[in-house]
Structures are given as C-alpha cells and as structure tokens.
Design a protein around this motif. Sequence first.
Motif, short mmCIF file in Angstrom:
data_model
loop_
_atom_site.label_atom_id
_atom_site.label_comp_id
_atom_site.label_asym_id
_atom_site.label_seq_id
_atom_site.Cartn_x
_atom_site.Cartn_y
_atom_site.Cartn_z
N UNK A 153 0.93 -1.34 0.05
CA UNK A 153 0.01 -0.11 -0.02
C UNK A 153 0.97 1.23 -0.01
N UNK A 154 2.09 1.03 0.14
CA UNK A 154 3.13 2.59 0.20
C UNK A 154 4.11 2.22 -0.70
N UNK A 155 5.12 3.14 -0.83
CA UNK A 155 6.25 3.32 -1.81
C UNK A 155 7.32 3.59 -1.31
N UNK A 156 8.51 3.51 -1.95
CA UNK A 156 9.80 4.08 -1.34
C UNK A 156 10.25 3.52 0.02
N UNK A 157 10.81 4.59 0.88
CA UNK A 157 11.17 3.99 2.20
C UNK A 157 10.40 3.01 3.01
N UNK A 158 9.04 3.65 3.16
CA UNK A 158 8.20 2.70 3.89
C UNK A 158 8.10 1.29 3.54
N UNK A 159 7.94 1.11 2.19
CA UNK A 159 7.93 -0.27 1.40
C UNK A 159 9.15 -1.09 1.84
N UNK B 207 11.52 -5.99 7.01
CA UNK B 207 11.16 -6.64 8.35
C UNK B 207 10.46 -8.02 7.84
N UNK B 208 9.88 -8.03 6.64
CA UNK B 208 9.02 -9.48 6.29
C UNK B 208 10.24 -10.34 5.94
N UNK B 209 11.35 -9.73 5.29
CA UNK B 209 12.51 -10.70 5.04
C UNK B 209 13.29 -11.06 6.34
N UNK B 210 13.26 -10.29 7.25
CA UNK B 210 13.92 -10.68 8.58
C UNK B 210 13.19 -11.78 9.06
N UNK B 211 11.95 -11.81 9.19
CA UNK B 211 10.97 -12.80 9.72
C UNK B 211 11.22 -14.26 8.80
N UNK B 212 11.34 -14.30 7.61
CA UNK B 212 11.61 -15.22 6.79
C UNK B 212 13.02 -15.85 7.03
N UNK B 213 14.03 -14.99 7.23
CA UNK B 213 15.56 -15.57 7.58
C UNK B 213 15.55 -16.14 8.84
N UNK B 214 14.83 -15.42 9.85
CA UNK B 214 14.62 -15.96 11.20
C UNK B 214 14.11 -17.36 11.13
N UNK C 4 13.37 -7.33 -3.05
CA UNK C 4 12.43 -6.33 -3.28
C UNK C 4 12.52 -5.15 -2.25
N UNK C 5 13.04 -5.50 -1.08
CA UNK C 5 13.17 -4.48 -0.03
C UNK C 5 14.42 -3.57 -0.51
N UNK C 6 15.38 -4.18 -1.07
CA UNK C 6 16.73 -3.46 -1.78
C UNK C 6 16.42 -2.53 -2.81
N UNK C 7 15.16 -3.13 -3.66
CA UNK C 7 15.19 -2.41 -5.03
C UNK C 7 13.99 -1.20 -4.45
N UNK C 8 13.06 -1.54 -3.38
CA UNK C 8 12.18 -0.35 -3.27
C UNK C 8 12.79 0.79 -2.67
N UNK C 9 13.82 0.94 -1.90
CA UNK C 9 14.36 1.81 -1.22
C UNK C 9 16.01 1.74 -0.90
N UNK C 10 16.24 2.80 -0.02
CA UNK C 10 17.81 2.78 0.34
C UNK C 10 17.81 1.69 1.69
N UNK C 11 19.26 1.48 2.06
CA UNK C 11 19.48 0.75 3.04
C UNK C 11 19.02 1.16 4.37
N UNK C 12 18.81 2.68 4.44
CA UNK C 12 18.48 3.24 5.67
C UNK C 12 17.31 2.79 6.20
N UNK C 13 16.37 2.40 5.02
CA UNK C 13 15.16 2.04 5.59
C UNK C 13 14.89 0.46 5.75
N UNK C 14 15.75 -0.38 4.73
CA UNK C 14 15.59 -1.74 4.95
C UNK C 14 16.48 -2.44 5.77
#
Length: 296
Positions: A152-158, A164-171, A213-223
């Motif tokens: 539902x969002x774009x850029x840094x929020x996405x 966070x979703x990837x973090x849960x997947x890796x955990x 997709x997290x890396x593609x959506x925004x900078x590392x500051x967010x993801x």
Amino acid sequence: MSVVLALLTSASNATASVLQRRAASQASASKSMHVSLIAELARRKVWLAGIGLVIVAALFQAGALATGPIALVQPIFIIELPLAILLGSFVMHRRIPSRIWLAVAAVTIGLGTGLAAAQPGGGTDHASNGLWVLALIAVGAFELVVISAALRVRGEPRAALLGLAAACGYALTATLLKEAMAALDRGPAAFFSSWQLYGTAVAGVGALFLLQNALQAGTLVASQPMLTVGDALISISFGVVLYGETVRTGWWLPLELLCLALIVIGCVEIAKSDLAIAPDGSQPGAQVARPAADAR
C-alpha cells in the motif's frame, strides 16, 4: 566453534550484500514484487556472485546452528552491516568518516555487551509438531499483515516493511535449519526425510525474494536496520519458544535494551553512509531505473 562459524557467515553475507545491492539498485522499478525481478537480476554476474556467497554463508550458518543455540548464533549476524561498510570502503578505495567509525563501534560494543548480558544458551535441538504448527501459523499471519501493508506504500516505507518481512523469513529459515541439522545426527535418511529441510529451502527462497524487493524499493537506511535487528529479535523468540533456549532478563533487561538502542542507532547511521546507499561508487541518490517521483 558456533561463534567462529557465525562470524564467517557474517563475513560471507556482508560481501554478498554489497554485490546484491549493486545489482538490485539498477533493476527496473516496474518489476517490484514480481518473479521477473529475480530473472532480471540472474542475468547480472555481480548478482550471481552474491548468490554464490549466500550459499557459502548458508553452509557456515548450518555449522553454527548445529553447534550453538539460535539465540546466540543469529544475533551475531548483526555484525554483517559494519563488515559490509568496511568491505565496501576497501573495494571502492573510499575513506570512512569518523561518524561511521563511531557507528561501527556502537554496533560492535552493543552486540558484544548485549550478548554478554543476555547469556543465551541451553535449549534442545527438537521442537514438538504442535509448537511448529503454531509457529508457522504465526509467521504466516505476520507476513500477510506486513506484506499487505508494504504493497500500500512506496519508497522507504515499503523498503522498511519488506525488510522486516525478509527478517522474519530468514529467522524462520534458521530455525528450520537448526532442526534439520539435528536430524543429520541420526543419519542421511533422517536428514533427507525431515520436513524441516525442505521447509528451510522454501523459507529461504521466500526470504531472498522479499530481500531483493526491499533493496529495490528503497535505500539501506530503511531496509537494513529492520532486516538486521528484526532477524536477531525474531530468531531469539523462535529459540526461546520452540527450543526452550534461555536469555537473562530481570535486572539485566535495562542493559540489554540499552545495547539494543546502541545497535539500532549504529545501524541507522551506518546505513545512511554513502557506501551503504551507493556501494557501487555512484553518487548517493542516483538510483538507476527509478521513476523521477521516486528518486532520492
């Protein structure tokens, strides 16, 4: 042994992160959240090299989880971000500012002190099927909520939400891998008949997809802070709930929270550096193949 293997995992993943970020930042924004994004990245040699190091890291991680508790092994991977910055600086021959050195020190001191205070340990190598069912339902619900919000969002929020979703997947991947490695002690037949082994592959591929997709959506500051800290905290929760591992709380909790704050602040500051934002040596904000409205 588990600590050494975890550090080797971190070094491999840090190198892979630099390579993958360089490839993902140049991918077409129109392919976000599509399988075609992986197909495009697979044509880039630098991304394939990063995937090769991910495989090496997975082998080190398997050894670390086989010899130590999740609550100890997974948080050590927080050191990946400082290592990625140091590696990027060396490869690109770029000077690291003093504030980034302070941030690296904050992450390192926070991690070391936090683990010393928590003293994670104990536990078993096997969780009951009932606990696994509850854990998988909880993960599914969590991922559904977070990914739905990200769409539902774009850029840094996405980028933050997908991180966070990837973090849960890796955990979850690490948690499944630990039990699969425990089955190896009973022989190859037990290992290859363990459903956790195949669950590891599915969860790992899903987490990789979310990370790209997290890396593609925004900078590392967010993801990256969401990915790094989220993986550690969720992994500790899995270790405690599924395998009965222990961490100290009580009077140690304020110190642990202070260490967590140091890690978060350090990770955010590191992720804001030029090397983190543009590891390929381009100017920060010069994202390739991004629409003008989403440029930074």
